[in-house]
Design a protein around this motif. Structure first.
Motif, PDB file in Angstrom:
ATOM      1  N   SER A 127     -25.504 -18.581 -32.068  1.00  0.00           N
ATOM      2  CA  SER A 127     -25.803 -19.288 -30.817  1.00  0.00           C
ATOM      3  C   SER A 127     -27.147 -18.825 -30.289  1.00  0.00           C
ATOM      4  O   SER A 127     -27.593 -17.704 -30.576  1.00  0.00           O
ATOM      5  CB  SER A 127     -24.717 -19.029 -29.767  1.00  0.00           C
ATOM      6  OG  SER A 127     -24.733 -17.664 -29.366  1.00  0.00           O
ATOM      7  N   ARG A 128     -27.777 -19.686 -29.523  1.00  0.00           N
ATOM      8  CA  ARG A 128     -29.036 -19.304 -28.880  1.00  0.00           C
ATOM      9  C   ARG A 128     -28.789 -18.221 -27.840  1.00  0.00           C
ATOM     10  O   ARG A 128     -29.634 -17.361 -27.617  1.00  0.00           O
ATOM     11  CB  ARG A 128     -29.673 -20.533 -28.232  1.00  0.00           C
ATOM     12  CG  ARG A 128     -30.052 -21.634 -29.226  1.00  0.00           C
ATOM     13  CD  ARG A 128     -30.504 -22.892 -28.503  1.00  0.00           C
ATOM     14  NE  ARG A 128     -30.838 -23.972 -29.416  1.00  0.00           N
ATOM     15  CZ  ARG A 128     -29.945 -24.805 -29.933  1.00  0.00           C
ATOM     16  NH1 ARG A 128     -28.649 -24.667 -29.644  1.00  0.00           N
ATOM     17  NH2 ARG A 128     -30.328 -25.772 -30.751  1.00  0.00           N
ATOM     18  N   TRP A 129     -27.643 -18.292 -27.180  1.00  0.00           N
ATOM     19  CA  TRP A 129     -27.315 -17.299 -26.152  1.00  0.00           C
ATOM     20  C   TRP A 129     -27.222 -15.904 -26.789  1.00  0.00           C
ATOM     21  O   TRP A 129     -27.748 -14.930 -26.257  1.00  0.00           O
ATOM     22  CB  TRP A 129     -25.997 -17.678 -25.477  1.00  0.00           C
ATOM     23  CG  TRP A 129     -25.670 -16.856 -24.269  1.00  0.00           C
ATOM     24  CD1 TRP A 129     -25.994 -17.120 -22.977  1.00  0.00           C
ATOM     25  CD2 TRP A 129     -24.939 -15.620 -24.258  1.00  0.00           C
ATOM     26  NE1 TRP A 129     -25.523 -16.133 -22.152  1.00  0.00           N
ATOM     27  CE2 TRP A 129     -24.867 -15.193 -22.913  1.00  0.00           C
ATOM     28  CE3 TRP A 129     -24.343 -14.828 -25.234  1.00  0.00           C
ATOM     29  CZ2 TRP A 129     -24.222 -14.023 -22.530  1.00  0.00           C
ATOM     30  CZ3 TRP A 129     -23.704 -13.662 -24.862  1.00  0.00           C
ATOM     31  CH2 TRP A 129     -23.651 -13.269 -23.523  1.00  0.00           C
ATOM     32  N   GLY A 130     -26.544 -15.805 -27.940  1.00  0.00           N
ATOM     33  CA  GLY A 130     -26.425 -14.521 -28.613  1.00  0.00           C
ATOM     34  C   GLY A 130     -27.776 -13.987 -29.051  1.00  0.00           C
ATOM     35  O   GLY A 130     -28.051 -12.781 -28.943  1.00  0.00           O
ATOM     36  N   ALA A 131     -28.663 -14.859 -29.549  1.00  0.00           N
ATOM     37  CA  ALA A 131     -30.005 -14.427 -29.954  1.00  0.00           C
ATOM     38  C   ALA A 131     -30.815 -13.971 -28.743  1.00  0.00           C
ATOM     39  O   ALA A 131     -31.546 -12.982 -28.808  1.00  0.00           O
ATOM     40  CB  ALA A 131     -30.714 -15.564 -30.677  1.00  0.00           C
ATOM     41  N   ALA A 132     -30.683 -14.680 -27.612  1.00  0.00           N
ATOM     42  CA  ALA A 132     -31.426 -14.312 -26.404  1.00  0.00           C
ATOM     43  C   ALA A 132     -30.983 -12.952 -25.882  1.00  0.00           C
ATOM     44  O   ALA A 132     -31.818 -12.129 -25.464  1.00  0.00           O
ATOM     45  CB  ALA A 132     -31.240 -15.384 -25.328  1.00  0.00           C
TER      46      ALA A 132
ATOM     47  N   LEU B 148     -31.121 -17.140 -20.158  1.00  0.00           N
ATOM     48  CA  LEU B 148     -29.781 -17.270 -20.728  1.00  0.00           C
ATOM     49  C   LEU B 148     -29.119 -18.577 -20.278  1.00  0.00           C
ATOM     50  O   LEU B 148     -28.325 -19.161 -21.024  1.00  0.00           O
ATOM     51  CB  LEU B 148     -28.918 -16.078 -20.304  1.00  0.00           C
ATOM     52  CG  LEU B 148     -29.345 -14.709 -20.862  1.00  0.00           C
ATOM     53  CD1 LEU B 148     -28.416 -13.620 -20.344  1.00  0.00           C
ATOM     54  CD2 LEU B 148     -29.346 -14.720 -22.382  1.00  0.00           C
ATOM     55  N   GLU B 149     -29.435 -19.012 -19.065  1.00  0.00           N
ATOM     56  CA  GLU B 149     -28.887 -20.274 -18.567  1.00  0.00           C
ATOM     57  C   GLU B 149     -29.312 -21.438 -19.458  1.00  0.00           C
ATOM     58  O   GLU B 149     -28.499 -22.293 -19.825  1.00  0.00           O
ATOM     59  CB  GLU B 149     -29.360 -20.494 -17.134  1.00  0.00           C
ATOM     60  CG  GLU B 149     -28.846 -21.784 -16.508  1.00  0.00           C
ATOM     61  CD  GLU B 149     -29.412 -21.992 -15.111  1.00  0.00           C
ATOM     62  OE1 GLU B 149     -28.842 -22.814 -14.375  1.00  0.00           O
ATOM     63  OE2 GLU B 149     -30.421 -21.348 -14.765  1.00  0.00           O
ATOM     64  N   GLU B 150     -30.612 -21.459 -19.809  1.00  0.00           N
ATOM     65  CA  GLU B 150     -31.114 -22.517 -20.685  1.00  0.00           C
ATOM     66  C   GLU B 150     -30.474 -22.423 -22.070  1.00  0.00           C
ATOM     67  O   GLU B 150     -30.132 -23.440 -22.684  1.00  0.00           O
ATOM     68  CB  GLU B 150     -32.633 -22.409 -20.809  1.00  0.00           C
ATOM     69  CG  GLU B 150     -33.403 -22.708 -19.541  1.00  0.00           C
ATOM     70  CD  GLU B 150     -33.557 -24.199 -19.300  1.00  0.00           C
ATOM     71  OE1 GLU B 150     -33.442 -24.976 -20.262  1.00  0.00           O
ATOM     72  OE2 GLU B 150     -33.790 -24.594 -18.143  1.00  0.00           O
ATOM     73  N   ALA B 151     -30.341 -21.189 -22.578  1.00  0.00           N
ATOM     74  CA  ALA B 151     -29.760 -20.999 -23.905  1.00  0.00           C
ATOM     75  C   ALA B 151     -28.317 -21.488 -23.956  1.00  0.00           C
ATOM     76  O   ALA B 151     -27.905 -22.172 -24.899  1.00  0.00           O
ATOM     77  CB  ALA B 151     -29.834 -19.525 -24.301  1.00  0.00           C
ATOM     78  N   MET B 152     -27.533 -21.152 -22.913  1.00  0.00           N
ATOM     79  CA  MET B 152     -26.140 -21.590 -22.890  1.00  0.00           C
ATOM     80  C   MET B 152     -26.022 -23.099 -22.761  1.00  0.00           C
ATOM     81  O   MET B 152     -25.187 -23.735 -23.434  1.00  0.00           O
ATOM     82  CB  MET B 152     -25.412 -20.898 -21.734  1.00  0.00           C
ATOM     83  CG  MET B 152     -23.933 -21.257 -21.626  1.00  0.00           C
ATOM     84  SD  MET B 152     -23.001 -20.840 -23.134  1.00  0.00           S
ATOM     85  CE  MET B 152     -22.902 -19.069 -22.989  1.00  0.00           C
ATOM     86  N   ASP B 153     -26.854 -23.700 -21.928  1.00  0.00           N
ATOM     87  CA  ASP B 153     -26.818 -25.162 -21.785  1.00  0.00           C
ATOM     88  C   ASP B 153     -27.113 -25.852 -23.109  1.00  0.00           C
ATOM     89  O   ASP B 153     -26.458 -26.839 -23.481  1.00  0.00           O
ATOM     90  CB  ASP B 153     -27.831 -25.616 -20.730  1.00  0.00           C
ATOM     91  CG  ASP B 153     -27.406 -25.233 -19.323  1.00  0.00           C
ATOM     92  OD1 ASP B 153     -26.211 -24.931 -19.127  1.00  0.00           O
ATOM     93  OD2 ASP B 153     -28.266 -25.233 -18.415  1.00  0.00           O
ATOM     94  N   LYS B 154     -28.098 -25.321 -23.839  1.00  0.00           N
ATOM     95  CA  LYS B 154     -28.447 -25.917 -25.125  1.00  0.00           C
ATOM     96  C   LYS B 154     -27.337 -25.710 -26.146  1.00  0.00           C
ATOM     97  O   LYS B 154     -27.020 -26.614 -26.935  1.00  0.00           O
ATOM     98  CB  LYS B 154     -29.755 -25.284 -25.628  1.00  0.00           C
ATOM     99  CG  LYS B 154     -30.379 -25.992 -26.818  1.00  0.00           C
ATOM    100  CD  LYS B 154     -30.890 -27.358 -26.444  1.00  0.00           C
ATOM    101  CE  LYS B 154     -31.610 -28.022 -27.606  1.00  0.00           C
ATOM    102  NZ  LYS B 154     -31.982 -29.409 -27.305  1.00  0.00           N
TER     103      LYS B 154
END
Length: 805
Positions: free
Chosen positions: A328-333, A684-690
């Motif tokens: 996930s992008r969130w995990g990478a961020a 992180l907000e943007e990463a989770m939304d994506k």
């Protein structure tokens, strides 16, 4: 010192030169034979094919015979404005769009500034006439009478200059704030609009600790499965493949020579090409060139095979670094933006650059040596900047009429002719400085590479920063100091010590004449030469005649290039510096700045749309550097005005300006805290939304397949005769080890760990496998006329698609 007439002669010469470049470009771009030079971006995107395929006469395939089009040779200028900013972002990327906005920002800042300064300050400066009362040894021109030097000491009129400095500072800061906000929003919107990309899920990990008895790959997998159990997906080890890369480059050069000799033989089958076998073919016994290069390539292929095996199986070839991918992008961020270990010097993480942006050679540099390298380069840059001032001052002392006559007194009868004198004084100083700085950007880029940065975008930004400091110290301050120290030396020796500060204060704005000549040489004629692309034009036709055999070769020969950030950005910042400094001191310089920004905007817009093909996309990551340099320019302009007023004995008004640097620094600090995080971190907000948006269509298996070879060293995929299954990530290795590699080899575990990948059929071609070049079979026709026609056609084109306007 250049007079107003000298400036006029220089302006006329540069305008004629710029127009000549534009006329040559307008005529050359209409010729079908040059279409790939001036529109390569459309060929690369597949939206344009060569007009040489169109029907018509043989001559018409190479020369445009439609004479009506020659009357519209300037239509490229309105065409460059047709594409909107959103279309430019889709077509050329956000970096190109943000780069163009810098020129628009220059116009927004300096158009109102020039109007106000010319209307308010020039009448104030002219009305005093104090320069006539100074020591007659000082050389004064009509331009100096338009500057602040012409206002007498202790004058109440200095409040006009102070008021204008406040007004210009507030106006510049207002536009900078709006632009920073706009670019930051564009960056976040651009990142959010992108589809699935490898860098969104990947983190670069450096300084991985060595654990006895375990490979680097095992250590990475163990660490991230323990500390990121829900998000860790896989990783790719980093190989030290620099020697292999050099061998591949050498093989490419030999292949080019082989292609050239084969093409030469195909055109004249009765005579095989031959070469001498000693020292670059300069002497010795003659051998068959085709056999020679085939033998060289065969021997080099053996070395490549041995080196490839060494890279893959030698544990020392595995660097303590890895590209770690997450599901996930969130995990990478979270991983990229947090500390991973109790020891802050281990397991260092940062966002991985996009694969095109990686400078692979520097990944093999041990992390512990980076600090030493950067310290050494910092000392070297410091020495280069300050010691380079000596030759620049020497060249500047010679690049004027007095210095030239001292070195070559026999030229005095010629240089005293009115036109020649005006030309030399108005053109020679700027040209001499431009030539002297020619090789510097490349040298600074090499220094940045030695420092060890792993992203091309970072390398270019660091090189641009070095070049900006160099331009600031040597071109700006160095030229002023050289002018003050050398040109005014005689005046200093014949006046009292109390008058020296006053003379320095007068001579600083006098240097505006030199900067005007530099702007015309570099910013007018120099920008016009950029659009002509003379060097790529010559190289393309030489390659077509000598080595091109396939369409793939032709695409490589086009050489579209990209925006040269290490040189272009510092030059831009110099123009901002000159404009902000001289807006109050010598306002007459501003119209020359405006011509540069307007002309460069047209030229680079055309190049971005039709020519440049950016190597990477950093989503405008260079903007904070641009903002910071403009802030520095503001501070320098304020401090310089304070120094000038102190020499004018205007001590009562000087304290009023002290507030400006404080306000400017406070503004910069606010912008840095407010907008710069958008360029350094990913919310992180943007990463989770994506992630939530993509989750229904994503799966770990698909994501593993997508990320599997994204960060594999590109030479393992680009070399055509290397079996890519041995060097790329084997997605079946978890179930059946590759037969070409020993199961006992410690490097078996240093590839990408993908346990759950579905198997791939043996006979299914891999996307990573390179395609061998398709060489055409050539049979010369019997008719002599058609033989010549076919040879010329084969030199340039082999396609059959119609030409798209």
């Amino acid at each position: 010192m250049a007079t107003l007439g000298d400036i006029a002669v220089s302006a006329a010469f540069n305008i004629v030169g710029a127009f000549a470049f534009l006329l040559a470009f307008a005529l050359l771009r209409l010729q079908p034979i040059n279409d790939r030079i001036y529109f390569p971006k459309w060929y690369i995107s597949g939206k344009r094919s060569s007009p040489m395929h169109a029907g018509g006469s043989f001559v018409g395939k190479f020369v445009n015979l439609n004479f009506k089009t020659y009357f519209t040779f300037l239509n490229w200028m309105p065409q460059a404005l047709k594409m909107s900013e959103a279309e430019i972002i889709d077509h050329a990327g956000l970096d190109s769009a943000v780069f163009l906005r810098i020129y628009l920002l220059g116009l927004k800042i300096f158009v109102p500034m020039a109007a106000v300064a010319l209307v308010v300050l020039i009448p104030v400066n002219v009305s005093d006439g104090t320069l006539y009362s100074l020591n007659k040894d000082l050389v004064i021109s009509n331009i100096d009478k338009l500057s602040i030097s012409n206002v007498h000491s202790k004058s109440i009129k200095f409040f006009f200059h102070i008021s204008m400095q406040y007004l210009f500072t507030f106006w510049t800061c207002y536009l900078l704030y709006k632009e920073y906000s706009r670019v930051a929003s564009m960056r976040l919107r651009f990142l959010a609009s992108q589809g699935r990309r490898a860098e969104q899920f990947t983190v670069l990990v450096r300084n991985i600790p060595h654990v006895s008895g375990r490979s680097t790959s095992d250590s990475v997998e163990s660490f991230f499965r323990k500390n990121h159990p829900e998000h860790y997906l896989c990783h790719q080890a980093v190989y030290n493949a620099n020697k292999f890369a050099r061998l591949v480059q050498k093989r490419d050069r030999l292949q080019n020579w082989l292609d050239y000799n084969q093409l030469k033989f195909e055109r004249n089958p009765e005579k095989r090409p031959r070469r001498k076998n000693c020292f670059l073919g300069l002497w010795g016994e003659k051998n068959d060139s085709i056999d020679f290069y085939k033998h060289q390539i065969k021997e080099l292929d053996k070395k490549l095979t041995m080196e490839r095996q060494k890279v893959l199986k030698d544990p020392k070839a595995i660097m303590p670094a890895a590209f770690v991918s997450f599901n996930s992008r969130w995990g990478a961020a979270v991983c990229a933006q947090t500390q991973q270990s109790k020891n802050p010097t281990l397991w260092l993480t940062k966002w991985a650059p996009e694969p095109r942006d990686i400078y692979w050679e520097n990944l093999a540099i041990p992390f512990v040596s980076l600090t030493i390298r950067r310290f050494i380069i910092s000392v070297a840059v410091f020495a280069l900047i300050f010691f380079y001032m000596i030759p620049i001052a020497f060249v500047q002392s010679l690049a004027n009429l007095e210095g030239l006559e001292k070195v070559a007194p026999f030229l005095t009868p010629v240089t005293e002719l009115k036109f020649i004198k005006s030309f030399l004084q108005g053109f020679l100083p700027g040209l001499a400085l431009k030539i002297f700085l020619f090789a510097l950007p490349r040298a600074l880029m090499i220094m940045s590479k030695v420092e060890g940065y792993v992203a091309k975008s970072t390398l270019e930004r660091k090189a641009a920063a070095k070049y900006y400091y160099f331009m600031l110290v040597n071109v700006f301050l160095g030229s002023i100091i050289a002018g003050t120290a050398f040109q005014q030396l005689r005046a200093f020796l014949h006046e009292s010590a109390t008058q020296i500060p006053r003379t320095i204060g007068v001579s600083i704005p006098m240097k505006a004449t030199f900067f005007i000549t530099y702007i015309m040489v570099d910013g007018w004629a120099g920008i016009a030469s950029e659009i002509l692309r003379l060097k790529p034009l010559v190289k393309f036709h030489l390659k077509n005649m000598l080595i091109v055999k396939t369409e793939r070769d032709r695409v490589k020969a086009m050489d579209p290039g990209s925006v040269d950030f290490p040189e272009t950005l510092p030059s831009l910042q110099l123009y901002f510096l000159l404009g902000l400094v001289y807006a109050v001191v010598t306002p007459i310089l501003l119209p020359f700045i405006l011509v540069f920004f307007a002309f460069a905007y047209f030229v680079y817009r055309h190049q971005v749309i039709n020519v440049y093909n950016q190597e990477y996309e950093s989503a405008g990551a260079f903007w904070p550097h641009v903002h910071r340099c403009i802030i520095w320019s503001l501070l320098i302009s304020q401090l310089l005005l304070m120094g000038l007023l102190s020499t004018k004995e205007a001590l009562s008004s000087t304290p009023l300006i002290i507030v400006l640097p404080i306000l400017t620094l406070a503004f910069h600090n606010y912008c840095k805290n407010r907008f710069e995080p958008a360029f350094r971190k990913y919310p992180l907000e943007e990463a989770m939304d994506k992630d939530l948006e993509d989750r229904p269509s994503e799966s770990d298996v698909k994501l593993k397949s997508f990320l599997a070879d994204a960060y594999l060293h590109p030479i393992f995929r680009s070399f055509e005769e290397v079996e890519s299954v041995e060097v790329r990530v084997d997605k079946r290795r978890a179930h059946s080890p590759s037969p070409s590699r020993s199961s006992s080899s410690s490097s078996d575990d240093d590839s990408h760990h993908l346990e759950d990948e579905p198997s791939q059929e043996e006979d299914e071609p891999s996307q990573e496998e390179a395609v061998l070049p398709l060489h055409y079979e050539y049979e010369p026709p019997s008719d002599a006329y058609h033989y010549v026609a076919e040879v010329l056609s084969n030199v340039y084109e082999y396609g059959t698609e119609p030409y798209h306007n």
